[in-house]
Design a protein around this motif. Structure first.
Motif, PDB file in Angstrom:
ATOM      1  N   ARG A   1       0.556  46.483  62.753  1.00  0.00           N
ATOM      2  CA  ARG A   1      -0.336  46.128  63.939  1.00  0.00           C
ATOM      3  C   ARG A   1      -0.227  44.996  64.701  1.00  0.00           C
ATOM      4  N   ALA A   2       0.147  43.807  63.919  1.00  0.00           N
ATOM      5  CA  ALA A   2       0.553  42.706  64.580  1.00  0.00           C
ATOM      6  C   ALA A   2       1.699  42.682  65.649  1.00  0.00           C
ATOM      7  N   LEU A   3       2.526  43.771  64.986  1.00  0.00           N
ATOM      8  CA  LEU A   3       4.006  43.915  65.923  1.00  0.00           C
ATOM      9  C   LEU A   3       3.489  44.565  67.210  1.00  0.00           C
ATOM     10  N   ALA A   4       2.683  45.543  66.948  1.00  0.00           N
ATOM     11  CA  ALA A   4       2.210  46.343  68.135  1.00  0.00           C
ATOM     12  C   ALA A   4       1.452  45.520  69.428  1.00  0.00           C
ATOM     13  N   THR A   5       0.612  44.551  68.702  1.00  0.00           N
ATOM     14  CA  THR A   5      -0.129  43.595  69.740  1.00  0.00           C
ATOM     15  C   THR A   5       0.865  42.233  69.894  1.00  0.00           C
ATOM     16  N   ARG A   6       2.061  42.170  69.407  1.00  0.00           N
ATOM     17  CA  ARG A   6       2.929  41.015  69.771  1.00  0.00           C
ATOM     18  C   ARG A   6       2.196  39.744  69.194  1.00  0.00           C
ATOM     19  N   GLU A   7       1.517  40.086  68.270  1.00  0.00           N
ATOM     20  CA  GLU A   7       1.087  38.705  67.381  1.00  0.00           C
ATOM     21  C   GLU A   7       1.946  38.278  66.652  1.00  0.00           C
ATOM     22  N   LEU A   8       2.924  39.168  65.996  1.00  0.00           N
ATOM     23  CA  LEU A   8       4.003  38.681  65.104  1.00  0.00           C
ATOM     24  C   LEU A   8       5.355  38.812  65.711  1.00  0.00           C
ATOM     25  N   GLY A   9       5.952  37.690  65.629  1.00  0.00           N
ATOM     26  CA  GLY A   9       7.259  37.751  66.215  1.00  0.00           C
ATOM     27  C   GLY A   9       8.236  36.623  65.582  1.00  0.00           C
ATOM     28  N   ARG A  10       9.212  36.311  66.083  1.00  0.00           N
ATOM     29  CA  ARG A  10      10.230  35.449  65.658  1.00  0.00           C
ATOM     30  C   ARG A  10       9.723  33.903  65.405  1.00  0.00           C
ATOM     31  N   THR A  11       8.690  33.714  66.178  1.00  0.00           N
ATOM     32  CA  THR A  11       8.329  32.325  66.101  1.00  0.00           C
ATOM     33  C   THR A  11       7.313  32.065  64.841  1.00  0.00           C
ATOM     34  N   ASN A  12       6.818  33.058  64.451  1.00  0.00           N
ATOM     35  CA  ASN A  12       5.641  33.036  63.304  1.00  0.00           C
ATOM     36  C   ASN A  12       6.205  33.874  62.111  1.00  0.00           C
ATOM     37  N   ALA A  13       7.150  34.587  62.184  1.00  0.00           N
ATOM     38  CA  ALA A  13       7.510  35.626  61.103  1.00  0.00           C
ATOM     39  C   ALA A  13       7.691  35.057  59.667  1.00  0.00           C
ATOM     40  N   TRP A  14       8.344  33.989  59.392  1.00  0.00           N
ATOM     41  CA  TRP A  14       8.645  33.328  58.432  1.00  0.00           C
ATOM     42  C   TRP A  14       7.306  32.809  57.623  1.00  0.00           C
ATOM     43  N   ARG A  15       6.366  32.213  58.536  1.00  0.00           N
ATOM     44  CA  ARG A  15       5.202  31.746  58.033  1.00  0.00           C
ATOM     45  C   ARG A  15       4.379  32.876  57.365  1.00  0.00           C
ATOM     46  N   ILE A  16       4.283  34.028  58.034  1.00  0.00           N
ATOM     47  CA  ILE A  16       3.634  35.369  57.567  1.00  0.00           C
ATOM     48  C   ILE A  16       4.238  36.002  56.410  1.00  0.00           C
ATOM     49  N   ILE A  17       5.653  35.874  56.202  1.00  0.00           N
ATOM     50  CA  ILE A  17       6.224  36.475  55.139  1.00  0.00           C
ATOM     51  C   ILE A  17       6.116  35.579  53.833  1.00  0.00           C
ATOM     52  N   ARG A  18       5.916  34.135  54.072  1.00  0.00           N
ATOM     53  CA  ARG A  18       5.663  33.386  53.062  1.00  0.00           C
ATOM     54  C   ARG A  18       4.066  33.641  52.546  1.00  0.00           C
ATOM     55  N   ARG A  19       3.177  33.801  53.618  1.00  0.00           N
ATOM     56  CA  ARG A  19       1.929  33.980  53.122  1.00  0.00           C
ATOM     57  C   ARG A  19       1.679  35.097  52.457  1.00  0.00           C
ATOM     58  N   GLU A  20       2.449  36.342  52.960  1.00  0.00           N
ATOM     59  CA  GLU A  20       2.080  37.584  52.376  1.00  0.00           C
ATOM     60  C   GLU A  20       2.695  37.573  50.860  1.00  0.00           C
ATOM     61  N   ALA A  21       3.959  36.939  50.746  1.00  0.00           N
ATOM     62  CA  ALA A  21       4.518  36.854  49.261  1.00  0.00           C
ATOM     63  C   ALA A  21       3.392  35.930  48.414  1.00  0.00           C
ATOM     64  N   THR A  22       2.884  34.948  49.001  1.00  0.00           N
ATOM     65  CA  THR A  22       2.169  34.181  48.123  1.00  0.00           C
ATOM     66  C   THR A  22       0.514  34.999  47.628  1.00  0.00           C
ATOM     67  N   VAL A  23       0.325  36.041  48.654  1.00  0.00           N
ATOM     68  CA  VAL A  23      -0.904  36.814  48.459  1.00  0.00           C
ATOM     69  C   VAL A  23      -0.393  37.881  47.297  1.00  0.00           C
ATOM     70  N   GLY A  24       0.659  38.417  47.276  1.00  0.00           N
ATOM     71  CA  GLY A  24       1.134  39.397  46.513  1.00  0.00           C
ATOM     72  C   GLY A  24       1.350  38.621  44.949  1.00  0.00           C
ATOM     73  N   LEU A  25       1.819  37.356  45.042  1.00  0.00           N
ATOM     74  CA  LEU A  25       2.071  36.613  43.745  1.00  0.00           C
ATOM     75  C   LEU A  25       0.703  36.703  43.117  1.00  0.00           C
ATOM     76  N   LEU A  26      -0.252  36.124  43.790  1.00  0.00           N
ATOM     77  CA  LEU A  26      -1.801  35.753  43.300  1.00  0.00           C
ATOM     78  C   LEU A  26      -2.291  37.079  42.880  1.00  0.00           C
ATOM     79  N   ASN A  27      -2.147  38.221  43.806  1.00  0.00           N
ATOM     80  CA  ASN A  27      -2.779  39.549  43.107  1.00  0.00           C
ATOM     81  C   ASN A  27      -1.808  40.067  41.920  1.00  0.00           C
ATOM     82  N   GLY A  28      -0.958  39.751  41.823  1.00  0.00           N
ATOM     83  CA  GLY A  28      -0.021  40.150  40.812  1.00  0.00           C
ATOM     84  C   GLY A  28      -0.502  39.274  39.339  1.00  0.00           C
ATOM     85  N   LEU A  29      -0.491  38.168  39.619  1.00  0.00           N
ATOM     86  CA  LEU A  29      -0.948  37.209  38.542  1.00  0.00           C
ATOM     87  C   LEU A  29      -2.315  37.750  37.907  1.00  0.00           C
ATOM     88  N   LEU A  30      -3.329  37.923  38.831  1.00  0.00           N
ATOM     89  CA  LEU A  30      -4.658  38.368  38.520  1.00  0.00           C
ATOM     90  C   LEU A  30      -4.838  39.600  37.713  1.00  0.00           C
TER      91      LEU A  30
END
Length: 474
Positions: A364-393
């Protein structure tokens, strides 16, 4: 006048002419170098430089720039620009970002900014405020504006009354075409954009409407009553915005009168408002399809996202446990590794659904151009952290359940480690796959699902069985 692409082709603070730095790159994404220039001007409190960079920006571009800045720089941008800042830009940013910015601004600044907005944009700003702050801002507005905005705020959320614009042109039926045209020429405070003139009686009831093209083609002595459409397009103020959007879509409307329960004209819905509604509804539908809350935004924090996604994953875990329990009925006919066979569907199912959650947001973010090269790594790090937290729980929850279920501490530890690995890789796969497909020119909305599912299944089975084999071989 400079456009958004030439803003950075100006003198730098040391007087050297800089090379042009466009606001957006060739693909339409925000240029990180331009954002850095703006950040430097804000940090140095260089108002003149800042105004030169962002003057004449469209409100949408200004909103994108605000989102690209670090959180602490956003309110300072508004303060430095002062009266030159267009508050309509705040309607273009994520709700979470808007609320954070509004919390940092004083009510006098907010009141001044809201006063210059169209009523529908002003309502968007006001409904993001706490009740106490909202009341303070309204108290500082002129009586007529305050009454109109309060009336809109009194309507239910997601209704036409909340979305409508109260700035409109209404005339009596006995006026002539000439009188109406002269009125519009002589009145300075007209709506910025309008497509039709509404006709009302002395009590404010809607009698009809005249399209601008028909008005301009008519002779001056002709009365409005003779050329008006006495069955104009109308919607009720309490009608849900999605129903109104369907009417606009079905009948190709560009505007429609908004009336109250007594048929009195209270506002007008414009096609630009409907575009926003359609986007919001589509956004909500696609997020819900993946088990994500409709109000989740890219600007939300890791812990907010983790908390919002946890319940849906918990429900999924419960259904997976039911399936695992059914397999467990055949325990006596299976050999030593029966517990692994029973628990495998849980690992695969949770990995697949976690990957789908991340993939839904990314597509969805790609379709609306909210996700691009300027913020891709920040979103990747955020998603990885969310996955790690849910994984631990879930590692703790399922590890304890599996340990008691099969009376094996080792088995609980194995599935716990497997879940941490699977949910982390599911999050990474859910965002890397759409980004890669988008980079290759393939529609990520169509193709991401199978790839993400395959990745989570392979990683899930390999991690679970690999860890189990290694552990029990010790």
């Amino acid at each position: 006048m400079l456009d958004a692409e030439d803003k950075a082709a100006l003198h730098t603070p040391d007087g050297v002419v800089a090379e042009p730095v466009p606001f957006r790159d060739e693909e339409g994404y925000i240029n990180r170098d331009f954002v850095d220039l703006v950040a430097e001007a804000i940090s140095a409190s260089d108002t003149e430089r800042l105004q030169a960079l962002v003057e004449d920006f469209h409100e949408s571009d200004l909103g994108d720039l605000i989102e690209a800045l670090e959180p602490d720089l956003r309110p300072r941008l508004i303060e430095l620009l002062g009266s030159a800042f267009d508050f309509a830009a705040l309607t273009e940013v994520d709700e979470a970002i808007r609320e954070e910015i509004l919390e940092e601004l004083n009510t006098a600044t907010l009141a001044e900014g809201v006063r210059d907005l169209d009523s529908d944009d002003a309502v968007t700003i006001l409904e993001s405020l706490a009740e106490e702050d909202k009341a303070e801002v309204l108290d500082q507005l002129p009586p007529m504006e305050r009454i109109a905005l309060q009336r809109s705020l009194d309507y239910p959320e997601e209704s036409a009354g909340r979305r409508m614009q109260t700035e409109l042109i209404a005339v009596p039926p006995f006026w002539t075409v000439g009188q109406t045209i002269d009125f519009m020429r002589d009145t300075a405070d007209l709506p910025e954009t309008f497509y039709e003139i509404f006709v009302i009686d002395p009590a404010g009831h809607l009698l009809g409407a005249v399209a601008l093209d028909r008005l301009l083609r008519s002779k001056r002595p002709v009365t409005i009553q003779d050329i008006m459409d006495d069955e104009p397009d109308r919607v009720e103020a309490t009608q849900h915005q999605e129903e109104v959007a369907r009417l606009f879509e079905r009948y190709n409307l560009v505007s429609a009168a908004v009336v109250d329960e007594a048929g009195r004209l209270v506002g007008v819905m414009m096609v630009d408002d409907i575009v926003d509604v359609l986007e919001e509804e589509a956004d909500a539908d696609i997020k819900q399809l993946g088990g994500v809350k409709p109000d989740e935004e890219l600007s939300d924090t890791v812990f907010y996202i983790q908390r919002s996604r946890f319940p849906w994953l918990f429900v999924n875990m419960c259904t997976a446990l039911v399936a695992a329990n059914v397999i467990g009925f055949f325990e006596e006919s299976l050999e030593r590794m029966v517990a692994l066979a029973i628990l495998m569907p849980i690992v695969a199912s949770m990995g697949g659904n976690a990957g789908t959650q991340t993939m839904t947001v990314a597509v969805r973010a790609l379709a609306t151009r909210e996700l691009g090269r300027t913020n891709a790594w920040r979103i990747i790090r955020r998603e990885a952290t969310v996955g790690l937290l849910n994984g631990l729980l879930f590692a703790i929850i399922l590890g304890v359940l599996a340990g008691f279920w099969f009376q094996s501490f080792d088995l609980g530890l194995v599935i716990g480690l497997a879940l941490v690995t699977v949910l982390l890789f599911a999050a990474l796969g859910g965002i890397f796959v759409p980004l890669t497909l988008n980079r290759l020119g393939v529609d990520p909305a169509v193709s991401s699902g199978p790839f993400v599912t395959s990745i989570t299944d392979i990683v899930g089975f390999f991690a679970f069985l690999g860890i189990a084999t290694a552990w029990f071989a010790l």
